[in-house]
Scaffold this active site. Structure first.
Site, PDB file in Angstrom:
ATOM      1  N   ARG E  98     -18.427  39.528 -44.527  1.00 16.63           N
ATOM      2  CA  ARG E  98     -17.067  40.102 -44.057  1.00 16.63           C
ATOM      3  C   ARG E  98     -16.447  38.877 -43.444  1.00 16.63           C
ATOM      4  NH1 ARG E  98     -13.347  42.405 -44.418  1.00 16.63           N
ATOM      5  NH2 ARG E  98     -14.961  43.662 -45.768  1.00 16.63           N
ATOM      6  N   LYS E 133       5.644  32.185 -35.546  1.00 15.71           N
ATOM      7  CA  LYS E 133       5.057  33.334 -35.200  1.00 15.71           C
ATOM      8  C   LYS E 133       3.768  33.629 -36.025  1.00 15.71           C
ATOM      9  CE  LYS E 133       9.638  35.369 -34.427  1.00 15.71           C
ATOM     10  NZ  LYS E 133      10.861  36.165 -35.087  1.00 15.71           N
ATOM     11  N   LYS E 165      17.865  26.029 -28.610  1.00 14.34           N
ATOM     12  CA  LYS E 165      18.645  27.172 -28.921  1.00 14.34           C
ATOM     13  C   LYS E 165      19.515  27.636 -27.894  1.00 14.34           C
ATOM     14  CE  LYS E 165      14.249  28.653 -31.233  1.00 14.34           C
ATOM     15  NZ  LYS E 165      13.467  29.811 -31.471  1.00 14.34           N
ATOM     16  N   GLU E 199      20.381  25.030 -32.929  1.00 12.40           N
ATOM     17  CA  GLU E 199      20.805  26.523 -33.327  1.00 12.40           C
ATOM     18  C   GLU E 199      21.923  26.886 -33.036  1.00 12.40           C
ATOM     19  OE1 GLU E 199      17.866  29.603 -32.574  1.00 12.40           O
ATOM     20  OE2 GLU E 199      19.413  30.667 -31.493  1.00 12.40           O
ATOM     21  N   ASP E 220      22.211  31.141 -36.713  1.00  9.72           N
ATOM     22  CA  ASP E 220      21.542  32.232 -36.358  1.00  9.72           C
ATOM     23  C   ASP E 220      22.279  33.590 -36.568  1.00  9.72           C
ATOM     24  OD1 ASP E 220      18.988  33.362 -35.188  1.00  9.72           O
ATOM     25  OD2 ASP E 220      19.879  33.597 -33.541  1.00  9.72           O
TER      26      ASP E 220
END
Lengths: 285, 285, 285, 285, 285, 285
Positions: E98, E133, E165, E199, E220
């Site tokens: 598994r 992410k 950012k 950004e 962006d």
């Protein structure tokens, strides 16, 4: 099963504890080229446990050590029996000796004691099981030793089975709540694979607890007569465990009441190391 | 000294061992808001050890638990004595109970046994010391417990003192080499702060070993008469340690031979947990 | 001794520190099949130390690397000498290069410096020893390098020997307490294997300290004349250590005062890496 | 930035290394109730670095110690300056002393040396940067110390930037391959955020390397004249780094050739601990 | 590159998570001598990734298991394809199954999804890159899987590249400060190897940001028209990254605006495990 | 329950993974004194899970961050809902943002998906449970998220319950052995608290398996008709679990066959992160 996954980190930590920056004796008194041959000898009779652990203490100290263990865990041996042999660099064998013995002596001590309990219940349906009264850090090892002695294990930890004791039942029934309903609701929240065991102190608690469909009922500190009565009431609807006042004198009678499981804290909470020794011969030629 | 540096990681590991993914019983049967008050009660008399460890098992389980320990490690107590009190979230107290007891029962068991040995030698110059026959992973704890019982410690590990035993001496004198010269050469290689202890099996070994300027001489498995003879020969030129066949019956006589140190493996290799219990009351109001 | 038990975790951590998620240069510029052969070359003369550590940095990076170290730790070499050879996957050899050099350069730097001190005291009874002024995390390595250079080690840590300095003595004698009695009482509490060293600042402290039966007396920042006087007073009743203002110019004279031990913080607190380089040849055929 | 995330585990390990089972001196000679006040004093002038590390060594030994650091990392101080003050349990302060000093002395030593290099290039466009020749396990600390001294950092590790050296270029151009094309292809494989630095040994390599659009070109072991020539050829198309034969005598002239970056291995590969001491007063009343 | 250094500890932890004290099923139902042969079979088509991880899950469970992986990471396969074969002790193969599948299914799921994105931009200059992410603890694995699918990686972590950012820009320009000057000052403080990406939300920010000499500009959530306009304004002075509202429908059009880099969070933040299975045959003869 | 014991080490590792040596952006662009206030906002509707994990990611980054979570795990929320608020040092909040989101988005994604399954079986006796197809390293977190969504858990690992599948049954019955007897013998070896679940593929296997007194029978890939038939045969003698081909379209019909448990691999093997964002405001005044 006791696998390398469990054995290696614990043995490695024990070796470091016993020699945080080497063995000053061996390093300064024994030539690096000296070779040792050693035999693990039983100085009293018993049941063997911890062969892999003994070997790991040796081979983790030096990969150049080879170990042959002559017994399988669970085998009985007489006084004077040779349980294992070891060959390798003398420095390493001497360094590993005490840690290797510390493990195998304790584990064999537990296995030997367990076997005495198991022998007492041999002609009954009862199994002897351990408890959570194990040495901190060594639960895997001690549970294995109990199995070596012919015993079985109880739940491993607080995480894998529910054991509702008097305190828990008091909380569940606070405000006059019905114990059967309360336990059914508990069961709803549990994983369907989680075992539900409930401890009772009195005969009259049995029916309402069983009605909730529990898996095991523990009769705590019941007299022999009450145990017999309890077994009759349960009548196979749950596993019956007896606990409390269990020792080598009482365990046979307890087993003959018909209970399924007898838990014995003494298997692990008070361990006598078995007298095993390492007879070493050095060759510096 | 047993400090948080040693206590915390071991207790944390023990708690994880006993509840790898939580306590399914408490979580499912006890409301999160329930509060427990508990008392650590002595079910037999003894010498206390492990107060900080007991407390750590509680507070590491939940910072919301507060613990008051009423005895200092090393204090004696009678059966029925209340040793500590605990208050906090009921789930956490119940989860911590067994691990906390496992530690304090074992440590107090060792302290109590040590105190029995110490009492036997009270009117002599001898000190009772432990050995390396400790439970793997718990050496710091068990050495502390020995001190709680009035004993002293031997070397901590293989790293901090030399202990030359029969095997080592055999290697040193291989080829007919003079033992005194061999030991002097060893001393040259050691740090000047490293203690040099040599074990001898026979009276006639003493002089040649002492001639090397060693720190301690261990008389291994000597009869009482031979111990007395050995002490006379050494005459203060080194510390004299007796070892072998030491038990509560023999230790007093051994001490009265005039030895300085008596090492007792049984202090830690065969531990009986003292019978201490936790009386818990829950309040779910 | 520096064993794999000490070497591997430290070298592994150093390799991770230097390449937390791989070597982007080697991975993107060197074919996986390229093979490197390399030689560790001395760009200045010195004393070698760290052969096993150098090798471990290579083989922990890739098991496919093979290393042959031509010198034993402690051997001297001339500029241009080839100290070791390395063969293996080029990516891995290039990745390991800097870490392997960082270790062996520092250790050989310490060994080389120690050997200079040792040479200055060659015709005396004094031994050169290190201190606790080591690089955090590398004490085992640096103590080994000191031994490679012919030096000895002082106590390993705060745990394995007592060193009573001025602050400690001030506390012991607070309230006019007798220093001899105070030290005797300390000795009672210590393990019999724990070395007891006391530092004094003045000649007149010596007798009362010696009277307690201590193991080593340290004469701190004594002039040469006072050292000579101190040695005469001690007269073999304890080991005499000199400390303070020790450098390559002064160490010979200090040694000739007759002291047994000279501790030198500079051996490890200010290290110059020895100039060793890795000559690499790649084969991409 | 040096944060607790980096400081705490390294300092904790250093404290354990220096006192694996406690400080036998403090525990046996200093009453538990004694209080120490101490001042960190400069015994020579320098640039401060490691204030948080010094404090962590104290407070990790005992939460009851309070530390006030009077200087910010990067501040200069004169001989005799008081850099920090410490108050707390005497046992703990004495136990932490050596480790706390070992860190702050080394870090301030690096900062002080770095500041000397930075001062030499003050009137130029060049920045002084460190290399990967750091002490294994202490890279974060030493890079921070370099910044305290006014220097900058080079890449942190092998993972975060490409540095193509002679060996790599030899591989890339094996079989007569065009270096520009080879480097362009490398760039394709890299993350767009990965810096691409190429080392050249000769002037005639510059154009073909620059044609690939690299970020930094390192001129390795160029004479001052060649450096000037190189800077002129690059003409702002890439960052220019000089490396090799950099010391306090040469660094100013190298900077005045117009290079952007000068990497100095000596900042960290050969550290002299700055002479800082802890003046301690004990109060046992 | 995904090396053993990254694979082994993560896979080892996953195996422990899935079997903290062994596999009670295999241990109790399968004889120790039983042998399993198994094939990793594709139940749907896809791109392979995680061959080494799959193998490690097997061999870390038992060294007696041998694994042959038939595909290189990055290879495409059809439904029904046999991707790897496994032989070894049946208990161990069943225990590892598994975990081995959990890894290779997820990694191949990511690779397969990435390949779909890459195919959409095949005829453009754009590269598909991942983001931060990723699944906590598995970033190395997921970045590798993205590369298996033909994608590239963005910065590894917060430590190795600057990404300024909107929030950062707002701080930099607080009090009316000029953004160009502010960014130039930032660059001064950074290591010269640290990539600087900024950004922007609006076309009119581009010039002032570019004037600071940044490495990458991220546009962006720009519309296709605005992206085209942005690319034209940048005109090769920096790398152009597009981000926001990227999916399989939009990515082709975004790529055709001429941007260099398209970052796609969905590659890793929402993973569908690919349907791979292990067909096992047991031999207990 | 998901406690700090489980949350802290995993979140700490994730933070280190995402910022192994700090956040170069925040450190260089945001003043140390800047303060951030942030709100966790739902960009789509769902079921909340991971509040404590989100908070831990923040507070482990800086103790100076305070977090208020407005929802209890398991609560539903609408698009636009504010789920939590955060205040603290801007550098730390920005550094923690992505990791905090990665956890709470995934956990809420799992909870939301689970709730969809649970809703489909609302009017039946069936419970929805997870499987061992979890993300390596995150099993505790994902099981918690399943419970947040109203689901239950299956066994935690291979260690705490037996699941006998086709391969195991084939081994047990090799040589024509009776399956009932074989399973009874297995039960003998198991701890009495270990749950015994057996998977069958055919109706005709049910009786012989039930005869062994097993706890749960799993009907694997049965049609609806066969499930109904199986439930009727079992008739309450064991828990009935359905597995295979379970999705949101089929789960309701499966539940209506009367099974007790439906296991759904998709709950965790293919997770879509829920769209939650952090709206941050900085104050640098």
């Amino acid at each position: 099963m006791l696998t390398d996954q469990h054995i290696l980190p614990v043995v490695r930590a024990a070796l470091t504890e016993d020699a945080p920056w080497g063995d000053v004796t061996s390093e300064n008194l024994i030539p690096a080229s000296a070779v040792a041959t050693a035999r693990l000898v039983a100085r009293e009779r018993g049941v063997f446990s911890g062969g892999d652990v003994f070997a790991a203490a040796m081979t983790l100290t030096s990969e150049a050590i080879s170990v042959t263990v002559f017994l399988t865990d669970g085998e009985e041996f007489e006084r004077g029996a040779i349980l294992a042999s070891v060959t390798g660099p003398a420095r390493a064998v001497l360094q590993a000796e005490r840690v290797a013995l510390n493990f195998v002596q304790r584990m064999s001590g537990i296995a030997t004691l367990t076997a005495l309990y198991v022998a007492e219940v041999a002609d009954t349906r009862a199994r002897i099981v351990d408890t959570r009264k194990t040495t901190p850090g060594l639960r895997q090892f001690e549970r294995h030793a109990v199995r070596s002695g012919g015993g079985n294990n109880h739940r491993f930890s607080l995480s894998d089975a529910v054991m509702a004791k008097d305190n828990h039942l008091a909380v569940l029934t606070a405000g006059g709540r019905n114990i059967t309903e309360a336990l059914i609701e508990v069961r709803e929240r549990l994983s369907h694979t989680t075992h539900l065991e409930v401890e009772v102190d009195r005969i009259d608690q049995i029916e309402s607890v069983l009605a909730a469909g529990i898996d095991t009922i523990m009769l705590d500190n019941f007299s022999l007569a009450r145990l017999r009565e309890g077994v009759a009431i349960v009548a196979g609807r749950a596993i019956v465990e007896a606990s409390g006042s269990v020792n080598l004198e009482t365990v046979g009678d307890i087993a003959r009441t018909g209970v399924d499981v007898i838990s014995v804290g003494a298997l692990t909470h008070s361990v006598r190391s078995l007298d095993l020794g390492l007879d070493i011969e050095l060759d510096t030629a």
